[in-house]
Write an enzyme that holds these catalytic residues in place. Structure first.
Site, PDB file in Angstrom:
ATOM      1  N   ALA A  61       0.835  -1.193   0.000  1.00  0.00           N
ATOM      2  CA  ALA A  61       0.000   0.000   0.000  1.00  0.00           C
ATOM      3  C   ALA A  61       0.874   1.250   0.000  1.00  0.00           C
ATOM      4  CB  ALA A  61      -0.920  -0.005   1.217  1.00  0.00           C
ATOM      5  N   GLY A 106       0.064  -5.404   0.472  1.00  0.00           N
ATOM      6  CA  GLY A 106      -1.035  -5.445  -0.476  1.00  0.00           C
ATOM      7  C   GLY A 106      -0.671  -6.136  -1.771  1.00  0.00           C
ATOM      8  N   GLU A 109      -1.058  -9.746  -1.056  1.00  0.00           N
ATOM      9  CA  GLU A 109      -2.482 -10.022  -0.922  1.00  0.00           C
ATOM     10  C   GLU A 109      -3.177 -10.052  -2.283  1.00  0.00           C
ATOM     11  OE1 GLU A 109      -3.853  -8.234   3.316  1.00  0.00           O
ATOM     12  OE2 GLU A 109      -2.749  -6.851   2.034  1.00  0.00           O
ATOM     13  N   GLU A 129       3.245  -6.040   7.391  1.00  0.00           N
ATOM     14  CA  GLU A 129       2.449  -5.031   8.094  1.00  0.00           C
ATOM     15  C   GLU A 129       2.766  -4.961   9.579  1.00  0.00           C
ATOM     16  OE1 GLU A 129       0.030  -6.258   4.463  1.00  0.00           O
ATOM     17  OE2 GLU A 129       1.281  -7.254   5.959  1.00  0.00           O
TER      18      GLU A 129
END
Length: 255
Positions: A61, A106, A109, A129
């Site tokens: 992100a 992300g 993911e 994270e």
């Protein structure tokens, strides 16, 4: 746009294009959802490749954007973040991630939303994270645990460590490791092969596996049974069986 959809030979490539690291800001997340929904609707898209380019898949992100958000802002945004990735996971067509360089946070993911992952030998994947005082928020705690098992997922999530391509392959986090220069070519070939297959049967297979994993065995068998019987109403089933009887296996030309 920071994300594009390019279609060739029945394969739609969802291309991340936000140099230098393909950081997934809110605009990119929303665009991914839009293109996943477009790929779902379009009849000329029969399989999908997720691709970040030759150097990097997606490094996560946009941390600078997230740093400005407080609790209330993230409560309002977190569903939109998850929905963007879920839209990819729910494309009812075969999806392959072509992973080069970093696929972190992300980015990892997003790769988890594919049905199959082909990684470059220089790829590095992980869920870092925890190093920010956070946990994965775009499906990582759920899809990673389902893919590689809870204890292995917890190792990656608790430590935030990156794994190289060979360890990712051993963990089951990726399905094939190839030279970096061949990643997109092989991913596109995988998708193109399936794009020539029976679209409804592929959709049935994907939905049966995915929905069955979320329920008990009896319900999963009912899902499979209903799809299996339903496919007997399709032209592709007629073509496939006729071709098998007349010419042998693997020679059918589906419509």
């Amino acid at each position: 746009m920071t994300v594009h959809l390019e279609v060739a030979e029945g394969v739609g490539t969802i291309r991340l294009d936000r140099p230098p690291m393909n950081a997934l800001d809110i605009a990119a997340q929303d665009r991914i959802r839009e293109l996943a929904e477009e790929a779902t609707r379009r009849e000329d898209v029969r399989a999908v490749v997720l691709w970040g380019g030759e150097k990097v898949f997606a490094a996560g992100a946009d941390i600078k954007e997230m740093q400005k958000m407080d609790h209330a802002a993230m409560v309002a945004r977190s569903r939109g973040l998850q929905d963007s990735f879920t839209a990819v996971a729910r494309i009812p067509k075969p999806v392959v991630a072509a992973v080069t360089g970093y696929a972190l946070g992300g980015g990892c993911e997003l790769a988890l939303c594919a049905d199959f992952r082909i990684a470059a030998d220089n790829a590095k994947l992980g869920q870092p994270e925890i190093l920010l005082g956070l946990i994965p928020g775009a499906g990582g705690t759920q899809r990673l645990a389902r893919l590689i098992g809870p204890s292995k997922a917890k190792d990656l999530i608790f430590t935030g460590r990156m794994v190289k391509a060979d360890e990712a392959l051993a963990l089951g986090l990726v399905d094939r490791v190839v030279p970096a220069a061949e990643v997109y070519e092989q991913a596109h070939a995988w998708a193109a092969r399936l794009a020539a297959g029976p679209a409804l049967a592929l959709r049935a297979a994907k939905e049966s596996v995915d929905a069955g994993l979320e329920t008990d065995i009896d319900t999963g068998l009912a899902i499979e049974r209903n799809w299996f019987a339903g496919l007997f109403a399709t032209e592709d089933r007629e073509i496939g069986m006729r071709s098998f009887v007349e010419d042998g296996p693997g020679k059918a030309k589906f419509v």
